[in-house]
Design an enzyme around this catalytic site. Structure first.
Site, PDB file in Angstrom:
ATOM      1  N   LYS B  38       0.848  -1.200   0.000  1.00 52.06           N
ATOM      2  CA  LYS B  38       0.000   0.000   0.000  1.00 52.06           C
ATOM      3  C   LYS B  38       0.883   1.250   0.000  1.00 52.06           C
ATOM      4  O   LYS B  38       1.944   1.262   0.637  1.00 52.06           O
ATOM      5  CB  LYS B  38      -0.909  -0.016   1.233  1.00 52.06           C
ATOM      6  CG  LYS B  38      -1.989   1.059   1.239  1.00 52.06           C
ATOM      7  CD  LYS B  38      -2.865   0.947   2.477  1.00 52.06           C
ATOM      8  CE  LYS B  38      -3.970   1.993   2.503  1.00 52.06           C
ATOM      9  NZ  LYS B  38      -4.827   1.885   3.696  1.00 52.06           N
ATOM     10  N   SER B 113      -9.681   1.870   2.669  1.00 50.14           N
ATOM     11  CA  SER B 113      -8.815   2.626   1.783  1.00 50.14           C
ATOM     12  C   SER B 113      -7.750   1.786   1.070  1.00 50.14           C
ATOM     13  O   SER B 113      -7.142   2.263   0.123  1.00 50.14           O
ATOM     14  CB  SER B 113      -8.118   3.723   2.574  1.00 50.14           C
ATOM     15  OG  SER B 113      -7.270   3.154   3.555  1.00 50.14           O
ATOM     16  N   SER B 137      -9.902  -0.379   6.816  1.00 51.91           N
ATOM     17  CA  SER B 137      -9.298  -0.201   5.496  1.00 51.91           C
ATOM     18  C   SER B 137      -8.669  -1.451   4.888  1.00 51.91           C
ATOM     19  O   SER B 137      -8.351  -1.449   3.695  1.00 51.91           O
ATOM     20  CB  SER B 137      -8.260   0.920   5.544  1.00 51.91           C
ATOM     21  OG  SER B 137      -8.915   2.156   5.612  1.00 51.91           O
TER      22      SER B 137
END
Lengths: 473, 433
Positions: B38, B113, B137
């Site tokens: 990420k 996210s 997330s």
């Protein structure tokens, strides 16, 4: 009108590494941004890790200043924008400091001992340093050096117990001495201490003077403020509660009501650090001999005057130096260090640690044994200091005396000088003969000048009298 | 044996913000395993932008602790995945670099996210990815994309190098197609790191076991309450029935603190974010702005220009919540509410071994469908409690509704990540069989 002063003092702790990372704190004489890492640069994702040594240093201060260490201390974030602040917040302690309620004893203006209350002490990180450049051919610009970023600071807040700028100065001197005795602070380091002073005249508003970075500056800023505030009050003007900046160069304070000053710091606990529970550590800390104890010992051990004892223990370097030379004659050494050496050093802007103690001890020995006069001693000392200052290998005082022919007069060495002075000043001789004793002092002075201070004035006085009497037959 | 491989699979979902074509890997437990990271996890030499324009061009000089561990285990870091800017979002639509599509239905959001990481796994580009989970997330995109995602116990995985959004809530965790792969990656990234003062010395060495006979599974009524889609509730109840069939004991329970979990969550994360994001002032990161303005005016201009709307909204909310006179009313109060949530978990988990419920109240919605931030925030209601309490939680696929995946969430006790992995594994193995 009573003056009420309280100080907030920020001191850099002299740990080897920074507060929250392993970077070295010793960046003197090194290029900008050479002592940095992701943590003290505040790079995204980097996290602070508390340096145990800084806590230890701060606890020593807490103990020496008689504070109570809190069961739990919490690092908080103080949020504000400034280019020297790489994270946009400073990690400091807010509602749970390291320690509270202590005191430091100083001498009040009337000479009596007085305890100044310490409200609290806490740990925090130093921001970076801005260097402003102004070019002739271009607009001014600023550079940022993060070497200082993350240097551990201890903030010491006093109660409003100080009553004059001189007291404030004495407090700072005593504090500095104490911190140096604790080996947690180096007062010689540039920017090692920064002071904010709160000052009010009784019954009027309080004014905060920020940005004072020298001991002398504190006294100057406060003296200026008292005059300024008294003048306003005399003219019936209301004193505004405000923050003022001290302009070191001009010796004045100026109002700083710019927007940046009106901060809401939005403190909240630093989520990346755990609460600190170190009250137990205090017991294990063994304090070294502090200035007051050393002064008492000097009085006992060396039988020197109260004044000398205070001067000699007011700075750990001076105290160490004195003890290294005291064997050569404790009382004479006290006089020579406190009254002569310190003045000569100040004149040359030199530090005492540049002077080899064995050389100075040799000088004291020569004086103790009566082999040189005081005046010759000063001359020898100046030779020694100049050699040290210029980085030359200093000669032993005994050798300086021999080379410069500064030894006390022996035998008839000065007979010619006495004869020529008497011969050259017949009027003074006549005055003396007619009973004016002052004329003899003039003659002795002339002769002393000729001998470059090597002679004992009493001895010259005797010789000149004898010479005149012999001539008159 | 150490070596390199080529990573050139077409990215039809905009899962990646940055990819390496030639990927190096080493020896070890994950030898040659391609892993996507990420974009809020620092990677030395690879751009790390948090999906934000304010960090455009920023290349960290150091690896996050988890990246160091992955490399040491032989994994190959293939690139950085798309995300809601600084993790602030539930759909990955808040990325400055465009939204990521859901491989299960490219017209829909992948969740967020960590949407890029989930899409990269669900789309078959990588077998495993790292995400971060502040309020769901990891679990949300895992549920929306039909893969497995684990939010470890707070402090079990070092956050060093994770660009902070909300320090007290977030954890790095793995996403993969199977529970076993999630567990394999977890075994590499968990453990103590002295650079993260909040990290615990609790390594993870577990191999998943499908034996859950006698495990007590709590099912809070609130997880099937208002706002939870009936079809999703049905799928999840079916999944819980599977657990019962495998010998688990199902125990109905309640978690009244859920009523204020969202409020506590949003006050906490926005407050911390307002401080964390202060460092992005244009002095050190992102393209320089040619301005003749004073410091503060220049900061303001740059931050107004480079931060996205949602980030600006949360910074302002957090700044307000921390302001003098409001701290006690908001941030301090949120911490009290948070403790109530934690106590609720402790109470329930003293009676049962794990809690089960849906991961998300709905399946993935259409790209651009939700524009009202409040309705978006409400969709986090089932995931934020685990972050507030710091307990481990996993999302495992439990079937589809009109072709869209639903996720079963298993929440466990502090440091009992192994237990949630086992329950998820037992379920997964049973339905795969």
């Amino acid at each position: 009108m009573n003056v009420i002063i309280g100080l907030e003092i920020h001191c850099q702790l002299s740990t080897k590494t920074k507060l929250f990372c392993g970077c070295s704190t010793d960046y003197r004489d090194e290029g900008p941004n050479t002592h940095v890492c992701p943590v003290c640069l505040g790079l995204p994702g980097a996290m602070p890790r508390l340096n145990r040594g800084t806590v230890d240093y701060a606890l020593r201060v807490a103990k020496a200043l008689n504070l109570t260490v809190l069961d739990e201390s919490v690092f908080s974030r103080k949020n504000y924008f400034y280019p020297d602040l790489p994270k946009g917040y400073q990690i400091t302690m807010y509602d749970k400091p390291l320690a509270e309620r202590g005191w430091l004893e100083i001498e009040a203006d009337d000479g009596t001992p007085k305890r100044i209350g310490i409200t609290r002490i806490h740990l925090e990180e130093d921001p970076g340093r801005l260097v402003h450049k102004t070019g002739r051919d271009r607009a001014g610009y600023s550079l940022i050096d993060y070497n200082r970023s993350g240097i551990p600071l201890i903030e010491i807040v006093t109660d409003p117990d100080l009553r004059s700028p001189k007291e404030a100065r004495r407090f700072l001197n005593k504090l500095r001495a104490t911190l140096e005795y604790l080996s947690v602070f180096d007062g010689e380091r540039e920017g090692a201490i920064r002071v904010d002073a709160n000052i009010s005249l009784e019954g009027h508003n309080r004014v905060e003077c920020k940005n004072i970075s020298s001991y002398k500056g504190v006294e100057k800023a406060l003296t200026f403020e008292i005059t300024r505030q008294k003048n306003l009050i005399r003219r019936g003007v209301h004193i505004v509660r405000e923050t003022r900046h001290f302009q070191e160069g001009r010796g004045i304070t100026t109002s700083s009501r710019s927007k940046e000053e009106e901060n809401d710091y939005r403190y909240f606990p630093e989520p990346d650090l755990l609460p600190l529970r170190v009250a137990d550590w205090v017991e294990g800390i063994v304090l070294p001999e502090l200035p007051d104890a050393r002064r008492e010992r000097f009085l006992r051990q060396y039988d020197i005057s109260e004044n000398h004892a205070r001067t000699l223990t007011g700075d750990i370097r001076i105290a160490e130096f004195y003890e290294a030379v005291a064997l050569a004659g404790a009382q004479l050494a006290a006089t020579w260090v406190a009254d002569t050496l310190l003045g000569e050093l100040a004149y040359r802007s030199m530090q005492i640690d540049r002077i080899p103690a064995d050389h100075f001890a040799n000088l004291i020995t020569l004086l103790t044994e009566g082999r040189i006069t005081d005046r010759a001693g000063v001359e020898v000392l100046r030779h020694l200091l100049d050699a040290c200052r210029e980085g030359r290998e200093p000669e032993m005082p005994v050798d300086i005396v021999a080379r410069e022919n500064l030894g006390k007069a022996e035998g008839d060495e000065f007979a010619d000088i006495v004869a020529s002075v008497v011969r050259a000043n017949p009027d003074a001789v006549a005055d003396y003969v007619s009973g004016k004793e002052g004329a003899l002092n003039f003659l002795v002075g002339m002769a002393m000048k000729e001998t470059r201070g090597r002679a004992d004035p009493k001895d010259l006085n005797r010789r000149i009298r004898t010479h005149i009497e012999e001539e008159r037959g | 044996m150490a070596g390199t491989f080529t990573f050139d699979a077409p990215d039809r979902w905009n899962a990646f913000l940055y990819r390496q074509e030639t990927v190096r890997y080493g020896d070890g437990a994950l030898q040659g395993l391609p892993v996507a990271i990420k974009d809020n996890i620092s990677t030395a030499g690879l751009p790390t932008t948090c999906g934000s324009r304010i960090l455009e061009g920023y290349v960290p000089p150091y690896d996050a602790h988890v990246v160091t561990l992955l490399k040491a285990a032989g994994a190959g870091i293939v690139g950085k995945t798309n995300m809601d800017e600084f993790g602030m979002g539930t759909t990955t639509e808040n990325s400055a670099y465009g939204p990521t599509a859901n491989p299960a239905d490219p017209g829909r959001v992948p969740g967020g996210s960590s949407g890029g990481s989930a899409a990269a796994v669900a789309g078959g580009l990588v077998p495993a990815a790292l995400g971060s989970d502040t309020g769901g997330s990891i679990r949300c995109p895992a549920a929306f994309c039909g893969i497995v995602g684990l939010k470890p116990t707070y402090s079990r995985v070092s956050r060093y190098g994770l660009i902070a959004y909300s320090n007290t809530l977030e954890q790095i965790g793995p996403l993969a197609a199977t529970v076993s792969d999630v567990s394999r990656v977890m075994a590499v990234i968990a453990g103590h790191d002295r650079r993260d003062s909040t990290s615990a010395d609790r390594p993870y060495t577990h191999t998943p076991s499908a034996e859950i006979r006698g495990t007590r599974v709590g099912v809070p009524a609130e997880f099937f309450g208002e706002g939870v889609d009936d079809a999703v509730g049905e799928r999840v109840r079916d999944a819980i029935a599977v657990l019962e069939h495998l010998g688990a004991e199902i125990v109905p329970c309640t978690m009244p603190s859920m009523a204020f979990a969202l409020a506590a969550y949003y006050v906490t994360c926005t407050s911390e974010a307002s401080s964390n994001l202060a460092r992005f002032d244009g002095v050190r990161y992102g393209p320089a702005v040619d301005t003749k303005k004073q410091w503060h005016a220049a900061f303001r201009e740059l931050r107004g220009d480079r931060f996205g709307k949602e980030v600006q909204r949360r910074i302002m909310l957090g700044t307000f919540a921390l302001s003098a006179g409001y701290y006690g009313k908001y941030y301090a109060k949120a911490q009290v509410a948070r403790k109530a949530v934690r106590d609720d978990f402790t109470r329930v988990l003293s009676d049962v071994d794990v809690i089960a419920g849906p991961t998300m109240p709905t399946t993935a919605w259409r790209l651009g469908e939700k524009s009202d931030p409040l309705s978006m925030y409400l969709s986090d209601i089932l995931t934020v409690p685990a972050n507030l309490a710091g307990v481990p939680a996993i999302s495992v696929p439990c079937g589809t509704i009109n072709g869209l995946p639903a996720g079963l969430q298993i929440i466990g006790r502090h440091f009992e990540d192994e237990q949630v992995v086992d329950v998820a594994y037992a379920y997964e193995q049973e339905v795969l069989r």
